[in-house]
Design a protein around this motif. Structure first.
Motif, PDB file in Angstrom:
ATOM      1  N   LEU A   1       0.835  -1.207   0.000  1.00 42.17           N
ATOM      2  CA  LEU A   1       0.000   0.000   0.000  1.00 42.17           C
ATOM      3  C   LEU A   1       0.870   1.258   0.000  1.00 42.17           C
ATOM      4  CD1 LEU A   1      -2.867  -1.023   2.460  1.00 42.17           C
ATOM      5  CD2 LEU A   1      -2.869  -1.056  -0.038  1.00 42.17           C
ATOM      6  N   LYS A   2       2.003   1.191   0.667  1.00 41.10           N
ATOM      7  CA  LYS A   2       2.904   2.341   0.682  1.00 41.10           C
ATOM      8  C   LYS A   2       3.371   2.681  -0.723  1.00 41.10           C
ATOM      9  CE  LYS A   2       7.201   4.031   2.758  1.00 41.10           C
ATOM     10  NZ  LYS A   2       8.328   3.708   3.679  1.00 41.10           N
TER      11      LYS A   2
ATOM     12  N   ILE B   1       0.581   6.848   4.629  1.00 43.21           N
ATOM     13  CA  ILE B   1      -0.055   5.613   5.069  1.00 43.21           C
ATOM     14  C   ILE B   1       0.280   5.360   6.531  1.00 43.21           C
ATOM     15  CG2 ILE B   1      -0.220   3.113   4.683  1.00 43.21           C
ATOM     16  CD1 ILE B   1      -1.216   4.557   2.297  1.00 43.21           C
TER      17      ILE B   1
ATOM     18  N   GLU C   1       1.589   0.196   6.034  1.00 46.39           N
ATOM     19  CA  GLU C   1       2.573   0.471   4.987  1.00 46.39           C
ATOM     20  C   GLU C   1       2.972  -0.776   4.199  1.00 46.39           C
ATOM     21  OE1 GLU C   1       4.977   4.379   6.726  1.00 46.39           O
ATOM     22  OE2 GLU C   1       5.851   2.370   6.928  1.00 46.39           O
TER      23      GLU C   1
ATOM     24  N   LYS D   1      -8.230   7.131   1.059  1.00 45.53           N
ATOM     25  CA  LYS D   1      -7.401   8.061   1.823  1.00 45.53           C
ATOM     26  C   LYS D   1      -7.770   8.044   3.297  1.00 45.53           C
ATOM     27  CE  LYS D   1      -6.020  12.929   2.071  1.00 45.53           C
ATOM     28  NZ  LYS D   1      -6.183  14.273   1.465  1.00 45.53           N
TER      29      LYS D   1
ATOM     30  N   LEU E   1      -6.681   4.613   4.940  1.00 47.47           N
ATOM     31  CA  LEU E   1      -5.265   4.256   4.888  1.00 47.47           C
ATOM     32  C   LEU E   1      -4.384   5.131   5.774  1.00 47.47           C
ATOM     33  CD1 LEU E   1      -4.797   3.402   1.105  1.00 47.47           C
ATOM     34  CD2 LEU E   1      -5.253   1.860   3.026  1.00 47.47           C
ATOM     35  N   VAL E   2      -4.869   6.289   6.168  1.00 46.47           N
ATOM     36  CA  VAL E   2      -4.053   7.164   7.026  1.00 46.47           C
ATOM     37  C   VAL E   2      -4.313   6.923   8.510  1.00 46.47           C
ATOM     38  CG1 VAL E   2      -3.951   8.962   5.261  1.00 46.47           C
ATOM     39  CG2 VAL E   2      -5.742   9.060   7.005  1.00 46.47           C
TER      40      VAL E   2
END
Length: 362
Positions: free
Chosen positions: A101-102, A110, A115, A155, A158-159
């Motif tokens: 994903l990173k 992320i 990550e 977004k 994932l954060v």
């Protein structure tokens, strides 16, 4: 989105309608037993459709009957199509199963726990992500353009710290929406266009997304969904918001859905089609944990004597409809059961329909 993925075939539902009765009559008995607006089912082998039937009303309160060519909502059975779509990108080397994903979202900070999550982890519900967005966020996303909504969802999730421990199994529609969004980022096309171009058109499938027909139509031209209340069943032509697409918004006639099932049967048996045999093998492989049955292709892989080995199964529901599918590749057989209502009765009824279909193999 209600989605029940089940492991054991019909341990408590027994078939009581088979002997001396045709498939249509059997389904009518099941429909009455479980009080459904409608139910349809089919079984197909290498020799073609062995039995197919549909019974009941497209919309309660109206006279129009369902037909074997009607479009039924597949719910989470859509996920197998999304995973197959993914495989086309893998083969084109536009994506890797092991992409992190990173690396896929370099512009996003992320969360450290996510990550190193691999793309393939999204497909087997091992990314630690929530099942669904919360109600307020869902409503906000529903007001956006489809692809923009998927971008905002990705977004947002994932954060932040994932709800569950990464690597543990937690069924996640969010994960599949993010997977679909990644394909959109790579291609510059919406998931819907990709599905049309790479699956439906190539396989000759007359399928679509969302509700099966207008919720303003005066006479039902396709099955409407239904919601069971305390003392009534209410017809409702609705679906999850369109941004849910990769997780479960496809609708299909049974015969067209079977075209998709057939390529998985062929792929298991070493026959290439829209993807290579090696890709089918990946899609048919469970996550590598002892006892795990969920595959990278969004199937539960089980073993059944009647199938002479592996079967692949999934169920799906948007709460207003229900779908139930089994493929047995060693005997080149597929079985579909669908209803235009969700809930436990639809689950039990489609299970019973699967049993009835199996009787036709004898």
């Amino acid at each position: 989105m209600l989605s029940r993925v089940w492991i054991f075939l019909l341990l408590f539902v027994t078939s009581t309608f088979t002997e001396g009765v045709d498939f249509q009559t059997s389904l009518e008995g099941i429909r009455n037993q479980f009080n459904l607006p409608a139910i349809a089912a089919m079984i197909s082998t290498s020799n073609g459709i062995k039995s197919i039937a549909a019974t009941g009303k497209r919309k309660l309160g109206f006279i129009e009957e369902v037909t074997v060519d009607d479009k039924f909502h597949l719910g989470s059975c859509t996920k197998a199509m999304t995973s197959t779509l993914v495989a086309t990108f893998i083969e084109e080397k536009k994506l890797e199963w092991s992409s992190t994903l990173k690396n896929l979202f370099p512009e996003i900070s992320i969360h450290k726990s996510l990550e190193n999550v691999k793309f393939e982890d999204l497909l087997v519900h091992r990314a630690g992500l929530s099942a669904n967005p919360g109600p307020d966020f869902y409503n906000r996303l529903s007001s956006l353009d489809i692809s923009e909504a998927r971008r905002e969802l990705a977004k947002s999730f994932l954060v932040r710290k994932p709800e569950f421990k990464v690597g543990t199994y937690h069924y996640s529609n969010v994960g599949y929406i993010i997977a679909g969004h990644i394909l959109e980022r790579i291609s510059g096309k919406s998931w819907e266009v990709l599905m049309e171009d790479r699956l439906f058109s190539v396989l000759g499938m007359n399928c679509g997304f969302g509700i099966t027909s207008s919720n303003e139509e005066k006479i039902p031209t396709q099955p409407w969904g239904h919601l069971r209340g305390n003392n009534s069943i209410v017809p409702l032509q609705g679906d999850n918001a369109p941004f849910y697409g990769p997780a479960g918004t496809v609708h299909c006639p049974m015969k067209d859905w079977n075209k998709f099932l057939s390529i998985h049967i062929d792929g298991y048996n070493g026959i290439e089609s829209i993807i290579k045999v090696s890709s089918f093998k990946k899609l048919h492989t469970p996550y590598p944990e002892e006892g795990e049955t969920y595959t990278y292709g969004a199937w539960r892989r089980l073993d059944r004597k009647w199938a002479k080995g592996h079967v692949f199964t999934h169920t799906g529901s948007n709460t207003l409809n229900y779908s139930n599918v089994w493929i047995a590749p060693k005997i080149k057989t597929s079985i579909i059961g669908v209803s235009n209502i969700g809930g436990d009765n639809a689950w039990k009824a489609t299970n019973a329909a699967v049993l009835e279909a199996l009787e036709k193999l004898k």
